[in-house]
Design an enzyme around this catalytic site. Structure first.
Site, short mmCIF file in Angstrom:
data_model
loop_
_atom_site.label_atom_id
_atom_site.label_comp_id
_atom_site.label_asym_id
_atom_site.label_seq_id
_atom_site.Cartn_x
_atom_site.Cartn_y
_atom_site.Cartn_z
N SER A 63 0.84 -1.19 0.00
CA SER A 63 0.00 0.00 0.00
C SER A 63 0.88 1.25 0.00
O SER A 63 1.72 1.39 -0.88
CB SER A 63 -0.94 -0.05 1.22
OG SER A 63 -1.82 1.05 1.23
N HIS A 67 -2.42 -0.94 -3.50
CA HIS A 67 -3.39 0.13 -3.28
C HIS A 67 -2.86 1.40 -3.94
O HIS A 67 -1.87 1.97 -3.50
CB HIS A 67 -3.57 0.39 -1.79
CG HIS A 67 -4.19 -0.75 -1.05
ND1 HIS A 67 -4.10 -0.89 0.32
CD2 HIS A 67 -4.92 -1.81 -1.48
CE1 HIS A 67 -4.73 -1.98 0.70
NE2 HIS A 67 -5.24 -2.55 -0.37
N ASP A 103 -5.10 -4.25 5.84
CA ASP A 103 -5.59 -5.11 4.75
C ASP A 103 -4.59 -6.23 4.50
O ASP A 103 -3.39 -6.00 4.39
CB ASP A 103 -5.79 -4.29 3.48
CG ASP A 103 -6.37 -5.12 2.33
OD1 ASP A 103 -7.07 -6.11 2.62
OD2 ASP A 103 -6.12 -4.77 1.16
#
Length: 349
Positions: free
Chosen positions: A165, A192, A287
């Site tokens: 991310s 992400h 996540d």
């Protein structure tokens, strides 16, 4: 209510005025200053110490990626790049800024009358709120620790999963530049990143490796020597077969993310129990942690990027706290680490 201070950096008076209008409508975000070029941006960041810097790319005296680099070296501050993605030069500069330490890239606003203005505005404000609490250290002060393999793999590795991310472009650049087309297993990854930026980033990364980089297609066979990315707005999952297959699902977000690392890792646990490995790299939030836990539960090998080498260590920290990590590896050692483990199991199989 916490007040978030932002520094606007843009040589366009129109864009600066538009951003001011957006912030004037929020109760928790205020403009602490405006800079018209990169040199001013660096100086004002050092003096005003904003919570977040909103950075343009193409500016006089010093461009956005050079200013980002200087800020990260002298006064580390979360930087959000606003990019028009109009020209190849603009795109290349955006990815350079991400590599230099910018935490996010978002498309520029084209006007308040566009159909998607409200949606873009809300995503922009939420990104600022999320990044305002990130604490960064000067890039040259990050300290590495020596990593040791703690767990011997029992089964051959048939596929490798990665989740990344905030800080992802820098981490991925470091890893893929040390891998090549001879890597003996397919790699699947969820990154992400704002919609519209993935394709250009993949093209930019491809110039730095002979590993084949692709955005995954539905039902595509996943081949060794290739890194497959989840596309915008689809969860990437893996299905067992003669060759692993990519499955794209247009399902609701998982924990606000679509694609979600959790979806990928959970599918690997089901498709290849004990025969795959996965790692969480730099990033905010958690996540992928539950997916990593599912993989570990069925005998898969798990690792994380070391907290000392993460831009943001949220995902790494959450995985370690849950106790689902076999190894913690410095960023500059991950490629060597992966080649050692995967090649070792290939030779033994």
């Amino acid at each position: 209510m916490k007040k978030i201070s932002v520094l606007i950096v843009d040589d366009s008076k129109t864009m600066t005025a538009l951003l001011r209008v957006i912030f004037d409508d929020t109760a928790d975000i205020s403009v602490i200053g405006c800079a018209e070029d990169g040199e001013q941006a660096v100086m004002m960041t050092q003096q005003l110490k904003p919570n977040v810097v909103i950075m343009d790319i193409m500016m006089p005296k010093m461009n956005g990626f050079e200013a980002t680099q200087k800020i990260m070296e002298t006064c580390p501050t979360p930087v959000i790049i606003l990019s028009s993605l109009v020209s190849s030069e603009q795109m290349q500069s955006t990815y350079k800024a991400l590599l230099m330490g910018a935490l996010a890239a978002l498309p520029k606003f084209t006007g308040v009358m566009t159909d998607d203005f409200d949606m873009k505005q809300q995503a922009f404000l939420e990104q600022i709120r999320m990044l305002s609490d990130v604490r960064l250290v000067p890039r040259h002060k990050r300290e590495n620790k020596t990593s040791l393999v703690k767990k011997a793999l029992v089964q051959p590795v048939k596929i490798l999963g990665l989740g990344v991310s905030t800080g992802g472009p820098e981490a991925l650049t470091t890893i893929v530049s040390s891998l090549d087309r001879t890597f003996p297993a397919p790699i699947v990854a969820v990154l992400h990143i704002s919609n519209g930026f993935l394709e250009g980033l993949v093209q930019w990364l491809q110039k730095r490796t002979t590993l084949t980089l692709k955005i995954a297609s539905h039902q595509e066979a996943l081949l060794p020597g290739t890194l497959y990315f989840a596309p915008d707005n689809y969860h990437l999952m893996v299905q067992q077969g003669v060759q692993p297959r990519a499955i794209l699902k247009d399902e609701p977000p998982m924990g606000y993310f679509k694609p979600a690392i959790a979806a990928l890792f959970s599918s690997l646990a089901v498709a290849y129990p004990g025969e795959c490995m996965a790692g969480l790299l730099t990033g905010m939030g958690s996540d992928g942690v539950d997916g990593l836990a599912a993989m570990k539960e069925v005998g898969c090998y798990t690792f994380v990027q070391s907290e000392a080498t993460c831009v943001v260590a949220g995902m790494t920290h959450a995985a370690k706290k849950m106790g689902v990590v076999d190894d913690e590896v410095d960023l500059d050692q991950i490629a060597v680490f992966l080649k050692m483990l995967v090649q070792q199991k290939k030779d033994e199989s």
